[in-house]
Design a protein around this motif. Structure first.
Motif, PDB file in Angstrom:
ATOM      1  N   GLU A 279      40.084  36.200  26.348  1.00 19.23           N
ATOM      2  CA  GLU A 279      40.957  35.442  25.455  1.00 19.23           C
ATOM      3  C   GLU A 279      42.356  36.057  25.361  1.00 19.23           C
ATOM      4  O   GLU A 279      43.320  35.365  25.025  1.00 19.23           O
ATOM      5  N   ARG A 280      42.456  37.352  25.646  1.00 19.51           N
ATOM      6  CA  ARG A 280      43.733  38.061  25.505  1.00 19.51           C
ATOM      7  C   ARG A 280      44.399  38.360  26.843  1.00 19.51           C
ATOM      8  O   ARG A 280      45.498  38.920  26.866  1.00 19.51           O
ATOM      9  N   TYR A 281      43.737  37.994  27.954  1.00 19.21           N
ATOM     10  CA  TYR A 281      44.231  38.498  29.230  1.00 19.21           C
ATOM     11  C   TYR A 281      45.611  37.956  29.587  1.00 19.21           C
ATOM     12  O   TYR A 281      46.455  38.694  30.090  1.00 19.21           O
ATOM     13  N   LEU A 282      45.847  36.684  29.323  1.00 17.07           N
ATOM     14  CA  LEU A 282      47.174  36.138  29.629  1.00 17.07           C
ATOM     15  C   LEU A 282      48.235  36.826  28.780  1.00 17.07           C
ATOM     16  O   LEU A 282      49.333  37.132  29.274  1.00 17.07           O
ATOM     17  N   GLU A 283      47.920  37.086  27.528  1.00 15.33           N
ATOM     18  CA  GLU A 283      48.859  37.817  26.665  1.00 15.33           C
ATOM     19  C   GLU A 283      49.133  39.212  27.226  1.00 15.33           C
ATOM     20  O   GLU A 283      50.282  39.668  27.245  1.00 15.33           O
ATOM     21  N   TYR A 284      48.087  39.880  27.690  1.00 14.91           N
ATOM     22  CA  TYR A 284      48.235  41.199  28.323  1.00 14.91           C
ATOM     23  C   TYR A 284      49.174  41.115  29.523  1.00 14.91           C
ATOM     24  O   TYR A 284      50.122  41.903  29.653  1.00 14.91           O
ATOM     25  N   ALA A 285      48.948  40.136  30.402  1.00 14.96           N
ATOM     26  CA  ALA A 285      49.784  39.986  31.595  1.00 14.96           C
ATOM     27  C   ALA A 285      51.225  39.662  31.221  1.00 14.96           C
ATOM     28  O   ALA A 285      52.174  40.194  31.824  1.00 14.96           O
ATOM     29  N   GLU A 286      51.411  38.799  30.230  1.00 15.31           N
ATOM     30  CA  GLU A 286      52.768  38.440  29.801  1.00 15.31           C
ATOM     31  C   GLU A 286      53.491  39.625  29.178  1.00 15.31           C
ATOM     32  O   GLU A 286      54.704  39.801  29.392  1.00 15.31           O
ATOM     33  N   ASP A 287      52.762  40.449  28.423  1.00 12.47           N
ATOM     34  CA  ASP A 287      53.382  41.632  27.828  1.00 12.47           C
ATOM     35  C   ASP A 287      53.849  42.602  28.904  1.00 12.47           C
ATOM     36  O   ASP A 287      54.959  43.166  28.818  1.00 12.47           O
ATOM     37  N   LEU A 288      53.043  42.824  29.912  1.00 13.42           N
ATOM     38  CA  LEU A 288      53.440  43.733  30.983  1.00 13.42           C
ATOM     39  C   LEU A 288      54.594  43.152  31.792  1.00 13.42           C
ATOM     40  O   LEU A 288      55.499  43.893  32.202  1.00 13.42           O
ATOM     41  N   TYR A 289      54.581  41.847  32.014  1.00  9.93           N
ATOM     42  CA  TYR A 289      55.692  41.193  32.713  1.00  9.93           C
ATOM     43  C   TYR A 289      56.988  41.393  31.931  1.00  9.93           C
ATOM     44  O   TYR A 289      58.036  41.715  32.507  1.00  9.93           O
ATOM     45  N   ARG A 290      56.919  41.225  30.611  1.00 14.24           N
ATOM     46  CA  ARG A 290      58.100  41.385  29.753  1.00 14.24           C
ATOM     47  C   ARG A 290      58.635  42.801  29.817  1.00 14.24           C
ATOM     48  O   ARG A 290      59.857  43.023  29.752  1.00 14.24           O
ATOM     49  N   LEU A 291      57.751  43.790  29.970  1.00 17.14           N
ATOM     50  CA  LEU A 291      58.161  45.188  29.942  1.00 17.14           C
ATOM     51  C   LEU A 291      58.725  45.677  31.271  1.00 17.14           C
ATOM     52  O   LEU A 291      59.279  46.782  31.343  1.00 17.14           O
ATOM     53  N   LEU A 292      58.582  44.896  32.331  1.00 10.30           N
ATOM     54  CA  LEU A 292      59.108  45.280  33.637  1.00 10.30           C
ATOM     55  C   LEU A 292      60.514  44.738  33.848  1.00 10.30           C
ATOM     56  O   LEU A 292      60.828  43.625  33.435  1.00 10.30           O
ATOM     57  N   LYS A 293      61.347  45.498  34.529  1.00  7.91           N
ATOM     58  CA  LYS A 293      62.656  44.987  34.923  1.00  7.91           C
ATOM     59  C   LYS A 293      62.469  44.071  36.135  1.00  7.91           C
ATOM     60  O   LYS A 293      61.461  44.161  36.849  1.00  7.91           O
ATOM     61  N   PRO A 294      63.389  43.169  36.418  1.00  6.89           N
ATOM     62  CA  PRO A 294      63.304  42.356  37.632  1.00  6.89           C
ATOM     63  C   PRO A 294      63.180  43.254  38.869  1.00  6.89           C
ATOM     64  O   PRO A 294      63.918  44.232  39.017  1.00  6.89           O
ATOM     65  N   GLY A 295      62.216  42.948  39.704  1.00  7.15           N
ATOM     66  CA  GLY A 295      61.940  43.774  40.869  1.00  7.15           C
ATOM     67  C   GLY A 295      60.920  44.863  40.600  1.00  7.15           C
ATOM     68  O   GLY A 295      60.465  45.541  41.533  1.00  7.15           O
ATOM     69  N   GLY A 296      60.528  45.043  39.330  1.00  3.78           N
ATOM     70  CA  GLY A 296      59.546  46.060  38.986  1.00  3.78           C
ATOM     71  C   GLY A 296      58.146  45.688  39.451  1.00  3.78           C
ATOM     72  O   GLY A 296      57.804  44.516  39.583  1.00  3.78           O
ATOM     73  N   ARG A 297      57.336  46.716  39.670  1.00  6.96           N
ATOM     74  CA  ARG A 297      55.980  46.501  40.186  1.00  6.96           C
ATOM     75  C   ARG A 297      54.917  46.873  39.160  1.00  6.96           C
ATOM     76  O   ARG A 297      55.082  47.828  38.390  1.00  6.96           O
ATOM     77  N   LEU A 298      53.818  46.124  39.197  1.00  9.31           N
ATOM     78  CA  LEU A 298      52.616  46.423  38.414  1.00  9.31           C
ATOM     79  C   LEU A 298      51.482  46.721  39.375  1.00  9.31           C
ATOM     80  O   LEU A 298      51.237  45.955  40.312  1.00  9.31           O
ATOM     81  N   LEU A 299      50.769  47.830  39.135  1.00  9.66           N
ATOM     82  CA  LEU A 299      49.530  48.108  39.866  1.00  9.66           C
ATOM     83  C   LEU A 299      48.388  47.998  38.863  1.00  9.66           C
ATOM     84  O   LEU A 299      48.256  48.822  37.953  1.00  9.66           O
ATOM     85  N   ASN A 300      47.595  46.951  39.008  1.00  7.18           N
ATOM     86  CA  ASN A 300      46.476  46.669  38.109  1.00  7.18           C
ATOM     87  C   ASN A 300      45.170  47.005  38.841  1.00  7.18           C
ATOM     88  O   ASN A 300      44.771  46.319  39.774  1.00  7.18           O
ATOM     89  N   HIS A 301      44.529  48.070  38.407  1.00  7.22           N
ATOM     90  CA  HIS A 301      43.289  48.578  39.017  1.00  7.22           C
ATOM     91  C   HIS A 301      42.158  48.195  38.078  1.00  7.22           C
ATOM     92  O   HIS A 301      42.068  48.705  36.963  1.00  7.22           O
ATOM     93  N   GLN A 302      41.255  47.296  38.505  1.00  6.50           N
ATOM     94  CA  GLN A 302      40.333  46.663  37.560  1.00  6.50           C
ATOM     95  C   GLN A 302      39.003  46.325  38.208  1.00  6.50           C
ATOM     96  O   GLN A 302      38.947  45.838  39.334  1.00  6.50           O
TER      97      GLN A 302
END
Length: 431
Positions: A279-302
């Motif tokens: 139920e919270r996963y999209l919010e989690y993804a949106e929060d991390l997207y917001r915290l990255l600068k343009p061109g920034g990378r996320l490594l999600n190990h799951q």
């Protein structure tokens, strides 16, 4: 009761409709079943009552945690032999009411009641967490769940994890040690993120600080590590200070939803997203997207589970939910990728390292078994038995492809479309 093992074996096989693949050793010393197979040791009648009142995985888990059941012989072989009964046929044995619809099953249950004695439901072991189905993944409930799992004691985790203190899948090569495999995993994450000196890294679910320390020491990045565990944070801060990295690494007790000091150049989330919840996963993804600068990378190990034909019928693993990761949820890989893309990320790479986690878990179990007496003293018998069973069972689940683990590399691609990734996949770096 004379020859309780033969009686139990006959009744359980009548109930399930298939032969038992393991031996039974009962409280009266009797045995029955394949002579060369591992034995399920039924120490008392209470174990039978637990299984009658909660057939399937949770009943077995309660009996194991309480010490009413034990495995004699190779634990992995026993779990592998029993896995079909627990994971597949167990789905049809969720309740006593369901079993009693079949006449043969009713007769078997009556026989088991006679074997078990007074048919009162035994109280669950004190290590069991009662799950609230009404308010999942609030800040309060997530803190409670994380504390249950991670605040077992840093000394206990030192036994299991070894010097690396990394509590996620290692990255193995033939002949490697656990410590080198965990170092290689951290290095792999750093390379996928393309870290360079002077950048800012957010490590979500930083654990005992291993990723933060590696990134700061080896790449010269400034790291903020966040965790909900007070014990982890205290331990991580001491490690950071001992490494002389306090000018580069900050460890916070903070919810990812409360981080407000972006943008970051990169974000690592290693073994944390399993706690977020569907139920919270999209919010989690949106929060991390917001915290990255343009061109920034996320490594999600799951960790990921296999998808079901009817996803609406999916239910949480009863043992894991009650004893290990309260409120934890596994999603299929496709669901995770879709949610990251919905949040705005461009998913650029997915690497499955399923077999690596089986190897990691087997090493953790071996470490715990090698120092079992100290583990009992530190965590208590019930909690130590929980950890041994869950890690061994998860190793079998990874080996049999019931669950997997994936590293997903995603980018907050700017409007120009320049991702900053290399033209050739998996050379990483900065392009």
């Amino acid at each position: 009761m004379a020859d309780a093992a033969s009686r139990l074996k006959s009744l359980v096989e009548q109930l399930l409709g298939v032969p038992l693949p393991v031996r039974i050793r009962a409280w009266d010393g009797s045995t029955a079943g394949p002579p060369d197979a591992p034995a399920l040791v039924v120490r008392n009648r209470r174990a039978v009552r637990r299984l009658l009142w909660k057939p399937g995985e949770l009943g077995l888990a309660r009996a194991w945690v309480a010490g009413d059941l034990e495995i004699e012989g190779d634990l992995y072989v026993a779990l592998d032999l029993m896995s079909t009964l627990v994971w597949e046929r167990g789905e049809d044995a969720r309740s006593l009411v369901q079993m009693l619809r079949d006449p043969r099953a009713r007769a078997a249950v009556r026989g088991l009641v006679k074997v078990a004695g007074v048919p009162l439901p035994p109280a669950p072991p004190r290590e069991e967490v009662r799950r609230s189905r009404t308010r999942l993944h609030t800040r309060w409930s997530d803190r409670r769940a994380i504390s249950h799992h991670y605040d077992v004691g840093n000394d206990f985790y030192e036994i299991v994890l070894g010097p690396s203190m990394v509590y996620s899948c290692a990255y193995w090569e033939d002949g490697g040690t656990l410590e080198s495999a965990q170092r290689d995993k951290l290095e792999l994450v750093c390379r996928k993120l393309g870290l360079t000196s002077g950048q800012r890294l957010l490590d979500v679910g930083c654990g005992w600080g291993s990723m933060a320390i590696h990134a700061a020491r080896e790449y010269g990045v400034s790291v903020v590590g966040i965790t909900l565990s007070q014990e982890q944070a205290s331990y991580a801060r001491k490690r950071v200070a001992d490494a002389g990295l306090t000018d580069l690494v900050e460890i916070r007790v903070q919810d990812y939803r409360d981080v407000a000091d972006g943008p970051y150049d990169a974000i690592s989330s290693i073994g944390m997203a399993e706690h977020v919840g569907s139920e919270r996963y999209l919010e989690y993804a949106e929060d991390l997207y917001r915290l990255l600068k343009p061109g920034g990378r996320l490594l999600n190990h799951q960790i990921a589970r296999r998808p079901q034909r009817d996803e609406s019928a999916y239910d949480l693993d009863e043992f894991i939910d009650a004893y290990v990761f309260p409120d934890g949820e596994l999603a299929p890989l496709g669901t995770t990728v879709t949610q990251l893309e919905r949040a705005g990320f461009e998913v650029r790479d997915v690497e499955s390292i399923r077999e690596h986690y089986a190897l990691t878990l087997r090493r953790w179990v071996a470490d715990l078994e090698a120092d079992w007496r100290r583990g009992l003293a530190l965590a208590g018998p019930g909690r130590a038995r929980v950890w041994r069973l869950y890690m061994a069972a998860c190793a079998v689940a990874f080996e049999r492809n019931r669950i997997g683990v994936n590293q997903v590399l995603a980018v907050r691609t700017p409007e120009s479309g320049e991702s900053g990734l290399p033209l050739r996949a998996r050379t990483w770096g900065t392009g």
